[in-house]
Scaffold this motif. Structure first.
Motif, PDB file in Angstrom:
ATOM      1  N   ARG A  51       0.753  -1.224  -0.166  1.00 34.60           N
ATOM      2  CA  ARG A  51      -0.069  -0.207  -0.157  1.00 34.60           C
ATOM      3  C   ARG A  51       0.846   1.170  -0.029  1.00 34.60           C
ATOM      4  O   ARG A  51       0.330   2.309  -0.409  1.00 34.60           O
ATOM      5  CB  ARG A  51      -0.829   0.096   1.211  1.00 34.60           C
ATOM      6  CG  ARG A  51      -1.951  -0.971   1.312  1.00 34.60           C
ATOM      7  CD  ARG A  51      -3.073  -1.110   2.475  1.00 34.60           C
ATOM      8  NE  ARG A  51      -3.604  -2.177   2.609  1.00 34.60           N
ATOM      9  CZ  ARG A  51      -4.975  -2.231   2.629  1.00 34.60           C
ATOM     10  NH1 ARG A  51      -5.533  -0.907   2.669  1.00 34.60           N
ATOM     11  NH2 ARG A  51      -5.640  -3.175   2.827  1.00 34.60           N
ATOM     12  N   PHE A  52       1.871   1.071   0.292  1.00 30.94           N
ATOM     13  CA  PHE A  52       3.039   2.211   0.504  1.00 30.94           C
ATOM     14  C   PHE A  52       4.482   1.635   0.453  1.00 30.94           C
ATOM     15  O   PHE A  52       4.673   0.582   0.632  1.00 30.94           O
ATOM     16  CB  PHE A  52       2.748   3.139   1.794  1.00 30.94           C
ATOM     17  CG  PHE A  52       2.798   2.211   2.873  1.00 30.94           C
ATOM     18  CD1 PHE A  52       3.802   1.873   3.569  1.00 30.94           C
ATOM     19  CD2 PHE A  52       1.406   1.898   3.611  1.00 30.94           C
ATOM     20  CE1 PHE A  52       3.774   1.186   4.857  1.00 30.94           C
ATOM     21  CE2 PHE A  52       1.414   0.979   4.586  1.00 30.94           C
ATOM     22  CZ  PHE A  52       2.702   0.687   5.241  1.00 30.94           C
ATOM     23  N   ALA A  53       5.439   2.714   0.328  1.00 29.04           N
ATOM     24  CA  ALA A  53       6.786   2.372   0.255  1.00 29.04           C
ATOM     25  C   ALA A  53       6.986   1.501   1.410  1.00 29.04           C
ATOM     26  O   ALA A  53       6.678   1.977   2.783  1.00 29.04           O
ATOM     27  CB  ALA A  53       7.694   3.318  -0.168  1.00 29.04           C
ATOM     28  N   GLY A  54       7.755   0.357   1.568  1.00 25.48           N
ATOM     29  CA  GLY A  54       8.206  -0.315   2.777  1.00 25.48           C
ATOM     30  C   GLY A  54       7.252  -1.252   3.285  1.00 25.48           C
ATOM     31  O   GLY A  54       7.469  -1.979   4.250  1.00 25.48           O
ATOM     32  N   ASP A  55       5.818  -1.226   2.640  1.00 19.76           N
ATOM     33  CA  ASP A  55       4.831  -1.981   3.129  1.00 19.76           C
ATOM     34  C   ASP A  55       5.344  -3.288   2.587  1.00 19.76           C
ATOM     35  O   ASP A  55       6.152  -3.860   1.633  1.00 19.76           O
ATOM     36  CB  ASP A  55       3.593  -1.855   2.448  1.00 19.76           C
ATOM     37  CG  ASP A  55       2.679  -2.373   3.219  1.00 19.76           C
ATOM     38  OD1 ASP A  55       2.654  -2.954   4.465  1.00 19.76           O
ATOM     39  OD2 ASP A  55       1.454  -2.390   2.588  1.00 19.76           O
ATOM     40  N   ALA A  56       4.773  -4.555   3.483  1.00 17.61           N
ATOM     41  CA  ALA A  56       5.235  -5.785   2.865  1.00 17.61           C
ATOM     42  C   ALA A  56       4.324  -6.254   1.695  1.00 17.61           C
ATOM     43  O   ALA A  56       3.332  -5.731   1.301  1.00 17.61           O
ATOM     44  CB  ALA A  56       4.275  -6.925   4.131  1.00 17.61           C
ATOM     45  N   LEU A  57       5.047  -7.169   1.054  1.00 18.76           N
ATOM     46  CA  LEU A  57       4.642  -7.625  -0.100  1.00 18.76           C
ATOM     47  C   LEU A  57       3.556  -8.633  -0.113  1.00 18.76           C
ATOM     48  O   LEU A  57       3.452  -9.443   0.908  1.00 18.76           O
ATOM     49  CB  LEU A  57       5.504  -8.123  -0.943  1.00 18.76           C
ATOM     50  CG  LEU A  57       6.794  -7.330  -1.546  1.00 18.76           C
ATOM     51  CD1 LEU A  57       7.872  -7.819  -2.468  1.00 18.76           C
ATOM     52  CD2 LEU A  57       6.016  -5.971  -2.294  1.00 18.76           C
ATOM     53  N   PRO A  58       2.549  -8.968  -0.890  1.00 19.26           N
ATOM     54  CA  PRO A  58       1.708 -10.114  -0.792  1.00 19.26           C
ATOM     55  C   PRO A  58       2.346 -11.406  -0.501  1.00 19.26           C
ATOM     56  O   PRO A  58       3.236 -11.784  -1.421  1.00 19.26           O
ATOM     57  CB  PRO A  58       0.667  -9.970  -2.150  1.00 19.26           C
ATOM     58  CG  PRO A  58       1.073  -8.796  -2.625  1.00 19.26           C
ATOM     59  CD  PRO A  58       2.397  -8.499  -2.222  1.00 19.26           C
ATOM     60  N   ALA A  59       1.952 -12.385   0.425  1.00 16.98           N
ATOM     61  CA  ALA A  59       2.533 -13.558   0.874  1.00 16.98           C
ATOM     62  C   ALA A  59       1.814 -14.585  -0.143  1.00 16.98           C
ATOM     63  O   ALA A  59       0.639 -14.791  -0.260  1.00 16.98           O
ATOM     64  CB  ALA A  59       2.344 -13.716   2.209  1.00 16.98           C
ATOM     65  N   GLY A  60       2.509 -15.441  -0.701  1.00 13.56           N
ATOM     66  CA  GLY A  60       1.960 -16.667  -1.502  1.00 13.56           C
ATOM     67  C   GLY A  60       1.942 -15.972  -3.120  1.00 13.56           C
ATOM     68  O   GLY A  60       1.853 -14.804  -3.169  1.00 13.56           O
ATOM     69  N   ASN A  61       1.949 -17.142  -3.723  1.00  8.93           N
ATOM     70  CA  ASN A  61       1.763 -16.853  -5.488  1.00  8.93           C
ATOM     71  C   ASN A  61       0.415 -16.529  -5.951  1.00  8.93           C
ATOM     72  O   ASN A  61       0.356 -15.613  -6.819  1.00  8.93           O
ATOM     73  CB  ASN A  61       2.250 -18.065  -5.985  1.00  8.93           C
ATOM     74  CG  ASN A  61       3.809 -18.460  -5.889  1.00  8.93           C
ATOM     75  OD1 ASN A  61       4.701 -17.237  -5.867  1.00  8.93           O
ATOM     76  ND2 ASN A  61       4.529 -19.457  -6.011  1.00  8.93           N
ATOM     77  N   VAL A  62      -0.545 -16.930  -5.072  1.00 12.21           N
ATOM     78  CA  VAL A  62      -1.840 -16.511  -5.462  1.00 12.21           C
ATOM     79  C   VAL A  62      -2.153 -15.128  -5.176  1.00 12.21           C
ATOM     80  O   VAL A  62      -2.599 -14.284  -6.264  1.00 12.21           O
ATOM     81  CB  VAL A  62      -2.956 -17.474  -4.968  1.00 12.21           C
ATOM     82  CG1 VAL A  62      -4.349 -17.022  -5.101  1.00 12.21           C
ATOM     83  CG2 VAL A  62      -2.896 -18.781  -5.418  1.00 12.21           C
ATOM     84  N   ALA A  63      -1.776 -14.490  -4.142  1.00 14.42           N
ATOM     85  CA  ALA A  63      -1.956 -13.377  -3.674  1.00 14.42           C
ATOM     86  C   ALA A  63      -1.071 -12.427  -4.529  1.00 14.42           C
ATOM     87  O   ALA A  63      -1.658 -11.478  -5.103  1.00 14.42           O
ATOM     88  CB  ALA A  63      -1.807 -12.918  -2.430  1.00 14.42           C
TER      89      ALA A  63
END
Length: 183
Positions: A145-157
Motif C-alpha cells: 500500500r506504501f513504500a516499505g509495506d509488506a508484499l503479498p504472501a503467496g503466489n496466488v496473492a
C-alpha cells in the motif's frame, strides 16, 4: 495474550473538568460505532460475496477505462496468465481471488469503514467457504500500500496484486494520465 479486553484509550486536546463526562461521551460514541459495525456485518452476510462482485457492473472505475467490472475482467485475465508462471497448480484459486478481490467495496461495512477494504473481503470469503488461500489473496492484493509495506504472501496473492496494479498502470498511461513530479 491475544485476548480482547473491554477497554479503550481516548486522547483529548483539553484538560476536562470532569473525566467521567468525557469517558461517558466516548463510550456512547464507541458503542454506537460498534453497533453500526455489527449491523453492517450481519446485513452484508445475508448476501454472498459473489453478489457484491456483480454489482461492479454498475460502478464506473474511470470514464475512459469503463466500469469496475471491466477492470476486474481485464486484470482477472492477466492474473490467470501470470498464474501459469507463478502458481500453475492454483490457477482456479487465482481466477476466483481476482474475481472476488474488489467485491467488498460494495458492502455496507466497507462503504462505512473504507479502511477495512480487503480485510472484510477476506472475512466474507472465509464465511462463504472460499478457503484460506483465496481469502488471504483478497486481503493481500492491496499490498504493498506504501513504500516499505509488506508484499503479498503467496503466489496466488502475488498474481492477483500484480495483475491489478499492472492493469491500473497500463490503463492510466494508455489514456494519457502519466504521473508528473507534482501529481
Amino acid at each position: 495474550t491475544g485476548k480482547l479486553k473491554s477497554s479503550f484509550l481516548a486522547v483529548s486536546g483539553i484538560i476536562p473538568n470532569d473525566d467521567a463526562v468525557v469517558r461517558a461521551g466516548n463510550e456512547k460514541v464507541l458503542r454506537a460505532r460498534l453497533a453500526d459495525g455489527q449491523y453492517f456485518f450481519e446485513s452484508d452476510r445475508e448476501v454472498p460475496l459473489k453478489d457484491f462482485a456483480e454489482r461492479h457492473q454498475q460502478v464506473i472505475f474511470h470514464k475512459d477505462l469503463g466500469t469496475s467490472w471491466a477492470k476486474i475482467e481485464r486484470f482477472s485475465a492477466l492474473a490467470s496468465y501470470l498464474a501459469e508462471f507463478l502458481a500453475p497448480e492454483q490457477q482456479a484459486k487465482v481466477k476466483l481471488a481476482a474475481e472476488l478481490c474488489k467485491a467488498d467495496l460494495n458492502s455496507q461495512m466497507v462503504y462505512e469503514f473504507p479502511e477495512l477494504q480487503g480485510i472484510m473481503g477476506r472475512y466474507y470469503a472465509l464465511a462463504d467457504g472460499e478457503g484460506e488461500v483465496v481469502a488471504d489473496a483478497i486481503q493481500a492484493h492491496y499490498q504493498p500500500r506504501f513504500a516499505g509495506d509488506a508484499l503479498p504472501a503467496g503466489n496466488v496473492a502475488a498474481a492477483v496484486a500484480l495483475a491489478d496494479k499492472l492493469d491500473a498502470l497500463v490503463g492510466f498511461f494508455g489514456i494519457g494520465m502519466v504521473p508528473t513530479g507534482d501529481k
